[in-house]
Design an enzyme around this catalytic site. Structure first.
Site, mmCIF file in Angstrom:
data_model
loop_
_atom_site.group_PDB
_atom_site.id
_atom_site.type_symbol
_atom_site.label_atom_id
_atom_site.label_comp_id
_atom_site.label_asym_id
_atom_site.label_seq_id
_atom_site.Cartn_x
_atom_site.Cartn_y
_atom_site.Cartn_z
ATOM 1 N N HIS A 1 0.838 -1.203 0.000
ATOM 2 C CA HIS A 1 0.000 0.000 0.000
ATOM 3 C C HIS A 1 0.871 1.250 0.000
ATOM 4 C CE1 HIS A 1 0.646 0.922 4.363
ATOM 5 N NE2 HIS A 1 0.778 -0.388 4.456
ATOM 6 N N ASP B 1 -0.698 4.270 0.741
ATOM 7 C CA ASP B 1 -1.285 5.220 1.688
ATOM 8 C C ASP B 1 -0.534 5.154 3.010
ATOM 9 O OD1 ASP B 1 -2.494 2.609 2.051
ATOM 10 O OD2 ASP B 1 -3.932 3.546 3.408
ATOM 11 N N ASP C 1 6.583 1.936 6.624
ATOM 12 C CA ASP C 1 5.254 1.342 6.450
ATOM 13 C C ASP C 1 4.462 2.102 5.392
ATOM 14 O OD1 ASP C 1 2.968 -0.123 6.813
ATOM 15 O OD2 ASP C 1 2.446 0.759 8.736
ATOM 16 N N GLU D 1 -5.101 0.756 2.887
ATOM 17 C CA GLU D 1 -4.722 -0.209 3.911
ATOM 18 C C GLU D 1 -4.758 0.408 5.302
ATOM 19 O OE1 GLU D 1 -2.329 -2.851 6.489
ATOM 20 O OE2 GLU D 1 -2.035 -0.726 6.081
ATOM 21 N N GLU D 2 -4.327 1.677 5.394
ATOM 22 C CA GLU D 2 -4.314 2.350 6.688
ATOM 23 C C GLU D 2 -5.687 2.911 7.060
ATOM 24 O OE1 GLU D 2 -1.907 1.956 8.504
ATOM 25 O OE2 GLU D 2 -0.009 1.984 7.432
ATOM 26 N N GLU E 1 5.076 -5.777 3.992
ATOM 27 C CA GLU E 1 4.925 -5.084 5.272
ATOM 28 C C GLU E 1 6.209 -5.200 6.108
ATOM 29 O OE1 GLU E 1 2.687 -3.180 6.435
ATOM 30 O OE2 GLU E 1 0.790 -3.600 5.417
ATOM 31 N N HIS F 1 4.751 4.555 11.872
ATOM 32 C CA HIS F 1 3.687 5.370 12.460
ATOM 33 C C HIS F 1 4.199 6.393 13.472
ATOM 34 C CE1 HIS F 1 0.052 2.549 11.425
ATOM 35 N NE2 HIS F 1 0.961 2.559 10.458
#
Length: 395
Positions: free
Chosen positions: A74, A76, A107, A141-142, A170, A368
């Site tokens: 992903h 995003d 990520d 995805e997020e 991931e 994150h």
């Protein structure tokens, strides 16, 4: 034409795209520019559903005679938080002391950048693999994961796409590259319990019915006894209370209603259906107990609402896929990776319905976080792992 063989250059181009869910932010356009010179055919379908934002996705395919490998990921990213707290602007892709800073560095734009670099090097050296490679990249995805991988898989499958294996990029490694491959994931179910009582003065409890006492009885039944002791491949199933609320600002008023939300991460001792049945059974039995409701004869009246869709537990058993990836990691890093099913959910939970799937990417320590970053040396090492994996799996 210059091929995208440098993972750091690829990652910098992706980080500079502010693709906070659900915004595309230019990230898929950047990917398309990298993939077209490698001979990939590109589609960018947008999916919609009432009550959710539209999401643009990307499916790229380089066709060949042989097995079909899907790389999934992903572009995003989560919000940056306090931008002023960052050492470098979160979408600048600044390099400082050998590390690249930026939201999504770990990520998981970094994993995508490395895989593209690995494919480019393979094409440059060998003219392409003995088979087909596709990239299934979502922008959801997020977020709620409604207009992303699920629909992109359905869209591709409806057009005749079939895959022999999938690798999800991931960040799977806890401390060092090569620590861990994810070969499965626990399932996940969430729900909310509501108990209705009768509001009243705290000094006159006999005139009221405190719903907190009833809710405590039900919650106690959910927490005890434990659901299981774990299995060969999975840790014990675990229930966590995530909210306990009465919405009552007054200290001298017995509330009229109490709610609690919980999430269960469950192993292969259960299916979503058998676990939901167990929860209902526990609550029904507990509703008549008087542990916290002395003097009350009537059972606790409650409402249980299951939230969203459950994520189902799965375990990949495909020796060719696992051995090829583990062998590639060992050759490049010198480490023998642990085969793990720990952690939260990922889009692999959707892919497992179409083909065997494993996950391997960067070290996840800063994902994150403010100052999310990745060492350039780690990008190069992961690229080499992916490059070796392509040779081994297709070879």
């Amino acid at each position: 034409m210059k091929l995208p063989t440098d993972p750091a250059e690829n990652l910098a181009a992706l980080i500079r795209c502010p693709s906070v869910t659900p915004a595309e932010g230019g990230a898929l356009t950047a990917l398309e520019a990298m993939l077209k010179p490698l001979g990939f055919a590109i589609d960018r379908p947008t999916f919609s559903e009432d009550g959710t934002p539209d999401v643009e996705n990307l499916y790229a395919r380089r066709s060949g005679n042989g097995p079909h490998l899907m790389f999934a990921g992903h572009t995003d990213v989560v919000p940056v938080g306090d931008e002023a707290a960052w050492k470098h602007p979160p979408f600048s892709a600044a390099v400082d002391k050998g590390e690249m800073y930026g939201r999504g560095a770990v990520d998981m734009k970094g994993g995508i950048a490395c895989f593209i670099a690995a494919v480019a090097r393979h094409v440059e050296a060998h003219g392409g693999p003995k088979g087909s490679i596709s990239l299934l990249i979502t922008g959801d995805e997020e977020g709620p994961s409604i207009n992303g991988t699920v629909k992109l898989l359905e869209w591709a499958a409806s057009r005749g796409e079939k895959w022999d294996a999938s690798l999800v990029g991931e960040p799977t490694n806890p401390d060092a590259l090569g620590d861990m491959i994810k070969i499965g994931r626990r399932g996940s179910i969430s729900a909310t319990i509501t108990v209705n009582g009768r509001q009243g003065h705290a000094a006159y409890p006999h005139l009221a019915d405190n719903p907190v006492r009833g809710l405590m009885t039900l919650v106690d039944a959910l927490l005890n006894p434990v659901f299981d002791k774990g299995t060969k491949d999975f840790q014990p199933s675990n229930l966590e209370l995530t909210t306990f609320d009465v919405g009552n600002p007054a200290t001298n008023v017995i509330p009229a209603k109490a709610t609690a939300s919980f999430n269960i991460r469950f192993n292969d001792s259960w299916t979503a259906e058998t676990l939901q049945a167990e929860i209902h059974n526990r609550l029904d039995k507990a509703s008549g107990r008087k542990k916290y409701r002395k003097g009350r004869k009537e059972p606790v009246e409650f409402e249980l609402v299951w939230r969203d869709r459950p994520s189902h537990v799965f375990l990949t058993r495909n020796d060719k896929l696992i051995d090829a990836l583990a062998g590639s990691i060992k050759r490049v890093t010198g480490r023998k990776p642990k085969l793990s099913t720990t952690g939260g959910t990922s889009d692999a939970r959707f892919i497992k319905d179409y083909c065997p799937v494993v996950e391997f990417g960067l070290v996840g320590k800063t994902m994150h976080m403010v100052d999310e970053r990745v060492p350039l040396a780690e990008l190069e090492q992961l690229t080499q792992v992916y490059q070796q994996f392509l040779a081994d799996w297709f070879g």
